[in-house]
Design an enzyme around this catalytic site. Sequence first.
Site, short mmCIF file in Angstrom:
data_model
loop_
_atom_site.label_atom_id
_atom_site.label_comp_id
_atom_site.label_asym_id
_atom_site.label_seq_id
_atom_site.Cartn_x
_atom_site.Cartn_y
_atom_site.Cartn_z
N SER A 51 -0.48 30.75 6.51
CA SER A 51 0.53 29.69 6.39
C SER A 51 1.39 29.91 5.16
O SER A 51 2.05 30.95 5.04
CB SER A 51 -0.16 28.33 6.37
OG SER A 51 0.79 27.29 6.38
N THR A 52 1.37 28.97 4.22
CA THR A 52 2.24 29.05 3.05
C THR A 52 2.01 30.36 2.28
O THR A 52 0.88 30.69 1.94
CB THR A 52 1.98 27.86 2.10
OG1 THR A 52 1.96 26.66 2.86
CG2 THR A 52 3.05 27.77 1.02
N HIS A 90 2.14 29.66 10.36
CA HIS A 90 2.75 28.33 10.45
C HIS A 90 4.22 28.40 10.03
O HIS A 90 4.54 28.48 8.84
CB HIS A 90 2.02 27.34 9.54
CG HIS A 90 0.59 27.12 9.92
ND1 HIS A 90 -0.35 26.63 9.05
CD2 HIS A 90 -0.08 27.32 11.09
CE1 HIS A 90 -1.52 26.54 9.66
NE2 HIS A 90 -1.38 26.96 10.90
N MET A 138 -1.81 26.32 3.07
CA MET A 138 -2.29 24.97 2.80
C MET A 138 -3.15 24.47 3.96
O MET A 138 -2.99 24.90 5.09
CB MET A 138 -1.11 24.02 2.61
CG MET A 138 -0.44 24.14 1.26
SD MET A 138 0.78 22.82 0.99
CE MET A 138 2.08 23.34 2.08
N ASP A 181 -6.63 24.68 8.61
CA ASP A 181 -6.51 25.21 9.96
C ASP A 181 -7.16 26.58 10.05
O ASP A 181 -6.97 27.43 9.18
CB ASP A 181 -5.02 25.32 10.35
CG ASP A 181 -4.83 25.76 11.80
OD1 ASP A 181 -5.63 25.32 12.65
OD2 ASP A 181 -3.91 26.54 12.06
#
Length: 365
Positions: free
Chosen positions: A185-186, A212, A307, A310
């Site tokens: 993600s991030t 993401h 973050m 997940d």
Amino acid sequence: MNTIKALVVDDTIVYRKIVGDALKQMPGIEVVGTANNGKIALSKIKTLKPDLMTLDIEMPEMNGIELLQQLQHMESPPLVIMVSTLTHQGGELTLKALELGAFDVLPKPEEGTMAENMLKVKKNLEPIVRHIKRHKFGIIASPARSKPAVPGTARVRSPKAVSRPTQSKPTGIRSKSEIIGIGISTGGPNALTKMIPMLPKNFKVPILIVQHMPPVFTASLANSLNKKSALEVLEAKDGDTIKPGKVFIAPGGKQMKVVAGADGLTRKIKITDDPPENSCKPSADYLFRSIAQHYVGRSTGVIMTGMGSDGSKGLVQMKNNGSVIIAQDEKTCTVYGMPKEPTESGIVDVIAPLEKIADEIVKTV
């Protein structure tokens, strides 16, 4: 003392109001100013010293990319969130912004009333603001404001940084992996830009990635990685046959899973509009569960910077079905969220810095 100062930068007054109002509704956030181009924003950054800045890309005088280039010369620049339009050009420019140190990207809402769009922006900004609050001003500067890790910087660590925790082995016989699943993600676009090109041209196992990102941006990411990698990288489409040596990225705003082909032998990609999981669509948990089901004892799960949590539950299922689990280490993560729970729960086989993950993946196949 606990207030986060925010600056909203956009050449459209409507979006300045939408984003500004969204931030103002969050406790502990003070919108200290707005700017309609990068030149004015640069001046306000120097005087107002914001901790957080939302930034548009296409603006007159000085655009978002040019402003980010200027921020690289600043000692303590704000953490930057790109608020970008869902266009092909916007996606490519946003990737460039992330390479220049932007922390994350949010899509500009393009339908609905101002009040509805404000709530959409607020929902997307809230987890980022929570992250900033948790880490406060001193710590957020390290991952978000520094340049992406590259060979030669202080982030590169020796091979000793690879850790193999001692733990009980899953039951059953484990074979060499025939598929790799990655959740990220991030900080992901920069991490993937470094890691995927490290995989050799003769890598003969398919890789499925959940990153993401909003729709359109995932296609831009796939195109960018495809140009830099020896492997073919593409945004996945419904019905794609999972072939060796190909890298499939889940399309933003959709879910991706593995299903059996009509012949019962091949495996295909199924793209669905199933609900978000862990507020994520695509979701790593959603992908990992399907890999656990279709590749018992023959898969590798990789969890990287991002973050939230997940991927954690899906990795447990993969582990229980005989998968090898690799986690990015805390020091090289932009945000040590997604790898944290799997690592601390003891299901991870290998903990590695970013520059060693490709090598560890190769060892499992």
